[in-house]
Design an enzyme around this catalytic site. Structure first.
Site, PDB file in Angstrom:
ATOM      1  N   ASP A  56     -13.710 -26.267  -7.563  1.00  0.00           N
ATOM      2  CA  ASP A  56     -14.657 -25.325  -8.155  1.00  0.00           C
ATOM      3  C   ASP A  56     -14.230 -24.962  -9.573  1.00  0.00           C
ATOM      4  O   ASP A  56     -15.049 -24.910 -10.496  1.00  0.00           O
ATOM      5  CB  ASP A  56     -14.742 -24.085  -7.270  1.00  0.00           C
ATOM      6  CG  ASP A  56     -15.619 -22.996  -7.860  1.00  0.00           C
ATOM      7  OD1 ASP A  56     -16.798 -23.269  -8.117  1.00  0.00           O
ATOM      8  OD2 ASP A  56     -15.121 -21.875  -8.063  1.00  0.00           O
ATOM      9  N   GLU A 127     -17.232 -30.170  -4.334  1.00  0.00           N
ATOM     10  CA  GLU A 127     -16.159 -29.519  -5.089  1.00  0.00           C
ATOM     11  C   GLU A 127     -14.790 -29.980  -4.605  1.00  0.00           C
ATOM     12  O   GLU A 127     -13.860 -30.144  -5.404  1.00  0.00           O
ATOM     13  CB  GLU A 127     -16.283 -28.000  -4.968  1.00  0.00           C
ATOM     14  CG  GLU A 127     -17.505 -27.445  -5.689  1.00  0.00           C
ATOM     15  CD  GLU A 127     -17.653 -25.944  -5.508  1.00  0.00           C
ATOM     16  OE1 GLU A 127     -18.364 -25.327  -6.322  1.00  0.00           O
ATOM     17  OE2 GLU A 127     -17.074 -25.382  -4.547  1.00  0.00           O
TER      18      GLU A 127
END
Length: 231
Positions: A56, A127
């Site tokens: 992320d 992610e």
């Protein structure tokens, strides 16, 4: 340690990823439900959550660097586009575009419940793959993969056409400010041809004002004026 399936290695390569340490990529593709059939803790496979946390941040930095270099937009506009480009929905859509669902490691029940097509799971695993790439290949290589996978989104309109009131609210939240307050400061003319003046203010930041033939349009223009001045 279970080996990464040959077809998954080939799929990752075709998607732009370079696999060196297979264990990291196996972890990135493993959902917590995959362990539901393991009788003992030592047999549990690592799931993607830690890699998702890392990925992320890597995704955010890569996209932010692209946006910074690609335009001279002010901070508020950059944040608006960044939020759209790294959202879970965008990550999930890109995951589908590279056929990720075929390679997820899910528990039987989670798969039967539609986990392989869940925006939340697909976005998180996207992610996690970015996190795995960062650990296995470094930032520069991973950034280039992101730029390739996100190419159409980066060059498109994602995050650009947002209603000014929504954009201002997001700006205030991102900058840890109080929510915008809208007040009608003037209404002139007959009912069929009224003109409204609205002032929007954010505590300890400032105020902006706009006039239009409806209250909602005046609020919209005031929010845009505020972002132009303070965003």
């Amino acid at each position: 340690m279970t080996d990464l399936p040959t077809e998954t290695v080939a799929w990752l390569g075709a998607s732009g990823f370079t696999v060196k340490d297979e264990a990291i990529w196996l972890e990135a593709l493993t959902h917590g439900s995959f362990n539901s059939g393991s009788p003992s803790q030592e047999n549990h496979a690592k799931d993607y959550q830690r890699l998702e946390f890392l990925g992320d941040r890597v995704l955010g930095l890569a996209v932010a660097s692209w946006l910074y270099r690609a335009s001279d937009s002010h901070e508020g506009q950059l944040s608006q586009r960044l939020n759209a480009l790294v959202s879970g929905r965008t990550c999930a859509r890109i995951a589908r575009s590279i056929a990720m669902p075929d390679h997820l490691r899910l528990g039987k029940q989670a798969r039967e419940d539609g986990g392989a097509d869940s925006d939340n799971i697909l976005g998180d695993v996207m992610e996690a793959l970015i996190g795995a790439s960062f650990l296995d290949n470094g930032f520069d290589v991973t950034r280039d993969v992101i730029f390739a996978l996100w190419a159409s989104d980066l060059s498109g309109d994602a995050g650009k056409a947002k209603h000014p009131k929504s954009a201002l609210q997001e700006w205030a939240a991102h900058n840890k400010r109080a929510m915008p307050q809208y007040d009608v400061t003037s209404r002139q003319g007959p009912d069929h041809a009224s003109r409204f003046t609205v002032q929007v203010s954010v505590h300890n930041v400032g105020k902006a004002e706009a006039t239009a033939t409806s209250k909602s349009e005046a609020e919209k223009l005031a929010a845009k004026a505020f972002l132009d001045e303070f965003g």
